[in-house]
Design a protein around this motif. Sequence first.
Motif, PDB file in Angstrom:
ATOM      1  N   PRO A 112      -4.677  10.168   9.159  1.00  0.00           N
ATOM      2  CA  PRO A 112      -4.009   8.903   9.465  1.00  0.00           C
ATOM      3  C   PRO A 112      -2.758   9.117  10.323  1.00  0.00           C
ATOM      4  O   PRO A 112      -2.051  10.103  10.148  1.00  0.00           O
ATOM      5  CB  PRO A 112      -3.623   8.353   8.083  1.00  0.00           C
ATOM      6  CG  PRO A 112      -3.773   9.471   7.119  1.00  0.00           C
ATOM      7  CD  PRO A 112      -4.676  10.492   7.718  1.00  0.00           C
ATOM      8  N   ARG A 113      -2.525   8.189  11.238  1.00  0.00           N
ATOM      9  CA  ARG A 113      -1.374   8.316  12.149  1.00  0.00           C
ATOM     10  C   ARG A 113      -0.096   7.824  11.502  1.00  0.00           C
ATOM     11  O   ARG A 113      -0.112   6.854  10.733  1.00  0.00           O
ATOM     12  CB  ARG A 113      -1.589   7.463  13.397  1.00  0.00           C
ATOM     13  CG  ARG A 113      -2.787   7.800  14.221  1.00  0.00           C
ATOM     14  CD  ARG A 113      -2.564   8.998  15.102  1.00  0.00           C
ATOM     15  NE  ARG A 113      -3.821   9.358  15.755  1.00  0.00           N
ATOM     16  CZ  ARG A 113      -3.951  10.395  16.558  1.00  0.00           C
ATOM     17  NH1 ARG A 113      -2.925  11.189  16.810  1.00  0.00           N
ATOM     18  NH2 ARG A 113      -5.126  10.672  17.105  1.00  0.00           N
ATOM     19  N   ASN A 114       1.019   8.447  11.887  1.00  0.00           N
ATOM     20  CA  ASN A 114       2.330   7.876  11.622  1.00  0.00           C
ATOM     21  C   ASN A 114       2.628   6.899  12.774  1.00  0.00           C
ATOM     22  O   ASN A 114       1.701   6.303  13.311  1.00  0.00           O
ATOM     23  CB  ASN A 114       3.397   8.968  11.519  1.00  0.00           C
ATOM     24  CG  ASN A 114       3.179   9.908  10.318  1.00  0.00           C
ATOM     25  OD1 ASN A 114       3.854  10.891  10.167  1.00  0.00           O
ATOM     26  ND2 ASN A 114       2.209   9.615   9.459  1.00  0.00           N
ATOM     27  N   MET A 115       3.873   6.807  13.206  1.00  0.00           N
ATOM     28  CA  MET A 115       4.205   5.746  14.165  1.00  0.00           C
ATOM     29  C   MET A 115       4.549   6.251  15.563  1.00  0.00           C
ATOM     30  O   MET A 115       4.372   5.538  16.548  1.00  0.00           O
ATOM     31  CB  MET A 115       5.382   4.956  13.611  1.00  0.00           C
ATOM     32  CG  MET A 115       5.545   3.598  14.259  1.00  0.00           C
ATOM     33  SD  MET A 115       6.593   2.586  13.210  1.00  0.00           S
ATOM     34  CE  MET A 115       6.718   1.108  14.192  1.00  0.00           C
ATOM     35  N   PRO A 152      -2.482   2.409  16.538  1.00  0.00           N
ATOM     36  CA  PRO A 152      -3.569   3.197  15.950  1.00  0.00           C
ATOM     37  C   PRO A 152      -4.464   2.341  15.059  1.00  0.00           C
ATOM     38  O   PRO A 152      -3.982   1.410  14.399  1.00  0.00           O
ATOM     39  CB  PRO A 152      -2.846   4.240  15.100  1.00  0.00           C
ATOM     40  CG  PRO A 152      -1.403   4.120  15.402  1.00  0.00           C
ATOM     41  CD  PRO A 152      -1.161   2.794  16.022  1.00  0.00           C
ATOM     42  N   ASN A 211       5.059   7.305  22.157  1.00  0.00           N
ATOM     43  CA  ASN A 211       3.763   7.177  21.477  1.00  0.00           C
ATOM     44  C   ASN A 211       2.655   7.911  22.224  1.00  0.00           C
ATOM     45  O   ASN A 211       1.482   7.631  22.027  1.00  0.00           O
ATOM     46  CB  ASN A 211       3.411   5.697  21.339  1.00  0.00           C
ATOM     47  CG  ASN A 211       3.468   4.994  22.698  1.00  0.00           C
ATOM     48  OD1 ASN A 211       3.529   5.660  23.728  1.00  0.00           O
ATOM     49  ND2 ASN A 211       3.443   3.681  22.678  1.00  0.00           N
ATOM     50  N   HIS A 221      -5.978   3.548  12.490  1.00  0.00           N
ATOM     51  CA  HIS A 221      -5.825   4.063  11.130  1.00  0.00           C
ATOM     52  C   HIS A 221      -4.423   4.664  10.998  1.00  0.00           C
ATOM     53  O   HIS A 221      -4.140   5.720  11.554  1.00  0.00           O
ATOM     54  CB  HIS A 221      -6.899   5.135  10.885  1.00  0.00           C
ATOM     55  CG  HIS A 221      -6.916   5.657   9.481  1.00  0.00           C
ATOM     56  ND1 HIS A 221      -6.479   4.928   8.405  1.00  0.00           N
ATOM     57  CD2 HIS A 221      -7.340   6.846   8.978  1.00  0.00           C
ATOM     58  CE1 HIS A 221      -6.623   5.656   7.300  1.00  0.00           C
ATOM     59  NE2 HIS A 221      -7.139   6.826   7.624  1.00  0.00           N
ATOM     60  N   THR A 222      -3.546   3.926  10.318  1.00  0.00           N
ATOM     61  CA  THR A 222      -2.162   4.409  10.184  1.00  0.00           C
ATOM     62  C   THR A 222      -1.675   4.231   8.748  1.00  0.00           C
ATOM     63  O   THR A 222      -2.146   3.336   8.041  1.00  0.00           O
ATOM     64  CB  THR A 222      -1.208   3.643  11.136  1.00  0.00           C
ATOM     65  OG1 THR A 222       0.147   4.068  10.901  1.00  0.00           O
ATOM     66  CG2 THR A 222      -1.270   2.130  10.920  1.00  0.00           C
ATOM     67  N   ASN A 223      -0.744   5.089   8.337  1.00  0.00           N
ATOM     68  CA  ASN A 223      -0.110   4.900   7.028  1.00  0.00           C
ATOM     69  C   ASN A 223       1.341   4.451   7.189  1.00  0.00           C
ATOM     70  O   ASN A 223       2.120   4.503   6.253  1.00  0.00           O
ATOM     71  CB  ASN A 223      -0.219   6.178   6.184  1.00  0.00           C
ATOM     72  CG  ASN A 223       0.217   7.409   6.958  1.00  0.00           C
ATOM     73  OD1 ASN A 223       0.922   7.303   7.956  1.00  0.00           O
ATOM     74  ND2 ASN A 223      -0.194   8.579   6.490  1.00  0.00           N
ATOM     75  N   ASN A 224       1.720   4.036   8.406  1.00  0.00           N
ATOM     76  CA  ASN A 224       3.054   3.482   8.643  1.00  0.00           C
ATOM     77  C   ASN A 224       2.953   1.976   8.862  1.00  0.00           C
ATOM     78  O   ASN A 224       1.903   1.470   9.207  1.00  0.00           O
ATOM     79  CB  ASN A 224       3.692   4.132   9.871  1.00  0.00           C
ATOM     80  CG  ASN A 224       4.337   5.466   9.542  1.00  0.00           C
ATOM     81  OD1 ASN A 224       3.690   6.341   8.969  1.00  0.00           O
ATOM     82  ND2 ASN A 224       5.589   5.625   9.906  1.00  0.00           N
ATOM     83  N   ILE A 270       0.411  13.017  13.148  1.00  0.00           N
ATOM     84  CA  ILE A 270      -0.438  12.933  11.952  1.00  0.00           C
ATOM     85  C   ILE A 270       0.256  13.754  10.874  1.00  0.00           C
ATOM     86  O   ILE A 270       0.534  14.933  11.076  1.00  0.00           O
ATOM     87  CB  ILE A 270      -1.844  13.480  12.244  1.00  0.00           C
ATOM     88  CG1 ILE A 270      -2.538  12.601  13.291  1.00  0.00           C
ATOM     89  CG2 ILE A 270      -2.659  13.575  10.944  1.00  0.00           C
ATOM     90  CD1 ILE A 270      -3.859  13.167  13.805  1.00  0.00           C
ATOM     91  N   THR A 291       5.047   9.655   4.438  1.00  0.00           N
ATOM     92  CA  THR A 291       3.847   9.772   5.266  1.00  0.00           C
ATOM     93  C   THR A 291       3.832  11.061   6.099  1.00  0.00           C
ATOM     94  O   THR A 291       2.830  11.402   6.692  1.00  0.00           O
ATOM     95  CB  THR A 291       3.691   8.562   6.214  1.00  0.00           C
ATOM     96  OG1 THR A 291       4.824   8.504   7.079  1.00  0.00           O
ATOM     97  CG2 THR A 291       3.560   7.269   5.420  1.00  0.00           C
TER      98      THR A 291
END
Length: 466
Positions: free
Chosen positions: A122-125, A314, A362, A316-319, A107, A189
């Motif tokens: 929000p999660r990254n990858m 995820p 992950n 909710h992610t921003n990646n 995160i 991110t």
Amino acid sequence: MRSRNILALIILVVAWGAVLGTTYASGPDRRGSRLDRELQAALAQAGFSGTIEATLEERLGRALDRRLADVGRLLWFDTIIGLNDDNTCAGCHAPAAGFGDTQSIAIGIENNGVVGPNRAGPRNMRRSPMVINSAFYPALMWNGRFFARSGDPFDNRAGFSFPPPEGDSLSGLDHLLVAQAFIPPTERTEVTGFAFEGDSDAIRAEVLARLNATPAYRRLFGRIYPEVRAGGPITFAMFGQAIAEFELTLTFANAPIDRYARGELDALSAELKRGALLFFGKARCVQCHSVAGASNEMFSDFRGHNIAVPQIAPSHTNNAFDGPGANEDFGLEQLTGDPADRYKFRTAPLRNVAVQPTFMHNGAYTSLEGAIRHHLDVAEALRRYSPAVQGLDADLAGPLGPIEPVLDRLDPLLAEPIALREAEFRQLVAFVRNGLLDPRARPERLRRLIPEALPSGRQPLVFEDP
Ligand code: HEC
Ligand code: HEC
């Protein structure tokens, strides 16, 4: 009288030598029991010496600079380096987790200021790997995309390779970790956020402007670099050197297996020796978690393999995830563009893995047992996998990414299940957990590196107990 004394002394010395000689020859066999002989033969065959840590300063060509490392430590914990003002290296590479993630998937920005199980945002990858011992990694990241062309992170003569826009431009730096430190501050991110406009160089210039406007940092860098003391600017190379120097001090590669390999036969219990013998033999672990040559005894071949790790997606992610459903991670293919490399990830180095809360790229597994059992029958493990059973956070609870395309490309080395009896499995886990753990990597010790105050005067992040 005098000569008699000398004669007596000579007799004494000769006699003492004879006593020592016989003790040495007929005393406890230096090669120990049959188990010891087997294990020592297996270690020799695998190319393991237990002496890697001692090579650090020699390969660096100088002693570690503790003052520079301490500047790196302060930067590591200071959100001044993140233009979104809410994250820094330590938000993801946490001291109580071997300077790796407290989460299954990192995160970054827009987090709740907490580092530990209750971190949210929000999660990254991917999961942040431990940076402990990364001084010895010839290739960094889960898909190995930052690497030393020489195969040696201490040797930049053939260049350091990074994907664009950096390309080969960081090759003049001293060590692969100095070059790597140029990257995280520019990751939108992770720490940068989306508000600041400009490319990676503009972001770096802005981070430097912040450091150069902070008298405490100017003083700290000025103590090390005369040009800063004389009024010149702190540069990004200096930033990178400080961060890397801190990382170099996080070298904890003197585990029981190292002491054992150097001849301390009681450094491992009989159970751990049996586990080690499985690791280097029948269980085939060392085929990928290798210790010879360029692997620098880090228990990784630093190559990509598809071992059919469940694809956590995820909610909710921003990646941007891969695949038609945007719920996949193509791993090495992202670097090579070759579909044959899809789902391949760098063999995870295994030293000190016991201090990690989650496992795999992950964090699909939350116990070391789970991560190791996965390998024994990967197809079965992938088909039966359940995020709920692993206790993953609600936003990682599924649905999972596709399964069959992963199995279609499985690494041949794990196509056949590895047959172990239950007792053997326990020995193997015990070896990976305890035999590879350097006590200096324990959470209670590394937590002491959290600064009480930061040079920027900013509020530090909140570090939970694991
Ligand atoms: C938002 C979380 C986050 C932050 C903040 C962050 N990292 Fe990372 N770091 C990661 C992740 C995730 C990876 C692996 C990414 C991948 O493989 O694609 C990684 C990989 C690394 C690696 C490579 C380790 C290895 O085993 O190959 C190093 C070194 C590293 N980071 C250093 C840093 C430094 C230095 C900072 C601060 C300047 C930093 N990171 C900030 C998440 C983070
Ligand atoms: C075919 C190569 C291969 C073999 C053989 C292999 N591994 Fe792995 N191992 C990997 C790869 C690749 C990863 C990382 C996978 C990922 O995250 O996608 C990994 C991950 C792990 C992890 C998780 C570490 C972490 O930081 O997340 C552990 C523990 C582990 N392996 C132990 C073992 C043991 C014990 C054996 C022997 C039974 C073994 N491995 C055999 C390739 C292999």
